[in-house]
Scaffold this motif. Sequence first.
Motif, PDB file in Angstrom:
ATOM      1  N   UNK A   1       0.845  -1.186   0.000  1.00  0.00           N
ATOM      2  CA  UNK A   1       0.000   0.000   0.000  1.00  0.00           C
ATOM      3  C   UNK A   1       0.886   1.244   0.000  1.00  0.00           C
ATOM      4  N   UNK A   2       0.618   2.134  -0.938  1.00  0.00           N
ATOM      5  CA  UNK A   2       1.416   3.348  -1.054  1.00  0.00           C
ATOM      6  C   UNK A   2       0.804   4.440  -0.176  1.00  0.00           C
ATOM      7  N   UNK A   3       1.655   5.084   0.585  1.00  0.00           N
ATOM      8  CA  UNK A   3       1.211   6.210   1.402  1.00  0.00           C
ATOM      9  C   UNK A   3       2.182   7.365   1.246  1.00  0.00           C
ATOM     10  N   UNK A   4       1.638   8.569   1.173  1.00  0.00           N
ATOM     11  CA  UNK A   4       2.422   9.801   1.154  1.00  0.00           C
ATOM     12  C   UNK A   4       1.915  10.655   2.305  1.00  0.00           C
ATOM     13  N   UNK A   5       2.807  11.000   3.213  1.00  0.00           N
ATOM     14  CA  UNK A   5       2.412  11.769   4.393  1.00  0.00           C
ATOM     15  C   UNK A   5       3.187  13.081   4.405  1.00  0.00           C
ATOM     16  N   UNK A   6       2.444  14.183   4.241  1.00  0.00           N
ATOM     17  CA  UNK A   6       3.063  15.508   4.211  1.00  0.00           C
ATOM     18  C   UNK A   6       3.122  16.113   5.611  1.00  0.00           C
ATOM     19  N   UNK A   7       4.094  16.985   5.810  1.00  0.00           N
ATOM     20  CA  UNK A   7       4.191  17.757   7.039  1.00  0.00           C
ATOM     21  C   UNK A   7       4.969  19.029   6.747  1.00  0.00           C
ATOM     22  N   UNK A   8       4.915  19.958   7.698  1.00  0.00           N
ATOM     23  CA  UNK A   8       5.735  21.158   7.587  1.00  0.00           C
ATOM     24  C   UNK A   8       4.987  22.423   7.204  1.00  0.00           C
ATOM     25  N   UNK A   9       3.710  22.304   6.911  1.00  0.00           N
ATOM     26  CA  UNK A   9       2.956  23.502   6.582  1.00  0.00           C
ATOM     27  C   UNK A   9       2.753  24.368   7.818  1.00  0.00           C
ATOM     28  N   UNK A  10       2.202  25.576   7.588  1.00  0.00           N
ATOM     29  CA  UNK A  10       1.940  26.469   8.702  1.00  0.00           C
ATOM     30  C   UNK A  10       1.703  27.883   8.241  1.00  0.00           C
ATOM     31  N   UNK A  19       9.734  24.596   5.288  1.00  0.00           N
ATOM     32  CA  UNK A  19      10.189  23.396   4.600  1.00  0.00           C
ATOM     33  C   UNK A  19       9.123  22.322   4.731  1.00  0.00           C
ATOM     34  N   UNK A  20       8.619  21.905   3.597  1.00  0.00           N
ATOM     35  CA  UNK A  20       7.637  20.827   3.564  1.00  0.00           C
ATOM     36  C   UNK A  20       8.350  19.491   3.399  1.00  0.00           C
ATOM     37  N   UNK A  21       7.782  18.467   4.022  1.00  0.00           N
ATOM     38  CA  UNK A  21       8.301  17.105   3.890  1.00  0.00           C
ATOM     39  C   UNK A  21       7.183  16.187   3.419  1.00  0.00           C
ATOM     40  N   UNK A  22       7.551  15.180   2.662  1.00  0.00           N
ATOM     41  CA  UNK A  22       6.594  14.160   2.235  1.00  0.00           C
ATOM     42  C   UNK A  22       7.301  12.808   2.345  1.00  0.00           C
ATOM     43  N   UNK A  23       6.875  12.025   3.322  1.00  0.00           N
ATOM     44  CA  UNK A  23       7.447  10.704   3.530  1.00  0.00           C
ATOM     45  C   UNK A  23       6.654   9.676   2.734  1.00  0.00           C
ATOM     46  N   UNK A  24       7.353   8.941   1.885  1.00  0.00           N
ATOM     47  CA  UNK A  24       6.707   7.947   1.030  1.00  0.00           C
ATOM     48  C   UNK A  24       6.955   6.548   1.575  1.00  0.00           C
ATOM     49  N   UNK A  25       5.919   5.737   1.562  1.00  0.00           N
ATOM     50  CA  UNK A  25       6.054   4.325   1.917  1.00  0.00           C
ATOM     51  C   UNK A  25       5.327   3.486   0.870  1.00  0.00           C
ATOM     52  N   UNK A  26       5.820   2.265   0.680  1.00  0.00           N
ATOM     53  CA  UNK A  26       5.208   1.385  -0.315  1.00  0.00           C
ATOM     54  C   UNK A  26       5.782   1.534  -1.707  1.00  0.00           C
TER      55      UNK A  26
END
Length: 123
Positions: A1-10, A19-26
Motif C-alpha cells: 500500500x502506497x502512502x504519502x504523508x506531508x508535514x511542515x505547513x503552517x 520546509x515541507x516534507x513528504x514521507x513515502x512508503x510502499x
Amino acid sequence: QVQLVESGGGLVQAGGSLRLSCAASGISLDYYAIGWFRQAPGKEREGVSFIRNADSSTYYADFVKGRFTISVDKDKNTVYLQMDSLKPEDTAVYLCATSRSYYYLISGGGDYWGQGTQVTVSS
C-alpha cells in the motif's frame, strides 16, 4: 500500500521560509518521480516542483523558480520542498504526488497523492 504523508505547513509572514516534507512508503523513490502541487481556494491545482531521483532531474514552475528548492533523502524515502521568500500568493494547500512517469507529474497527473498540508503566508 502506497502512502504519502506531508508535514511542515503552517503560517508564516511574507518573506519567510518553510520546509515541507513528504514521507513515502510502499514505493522506492529510485523508481518513482515525486513532487508537489498546490491548490488555492477557488483556483485550479497547479504543479509546483518535481524531482526524478534516478537522474536528479528537477522541474520548477516559473512562479517558484529561484525561491523554492526540491530535494530527496533516499535513506528516508522522503522529498522536501524548501520554500524561501514566501509571498501571500503562495498561500495554498500543498499536495505531494508521485508517479512512475516524471512527465506525467509535470503534465498535472499523479499515481498516488497525499492529503495535503496548508501553507498560509500573511502580508
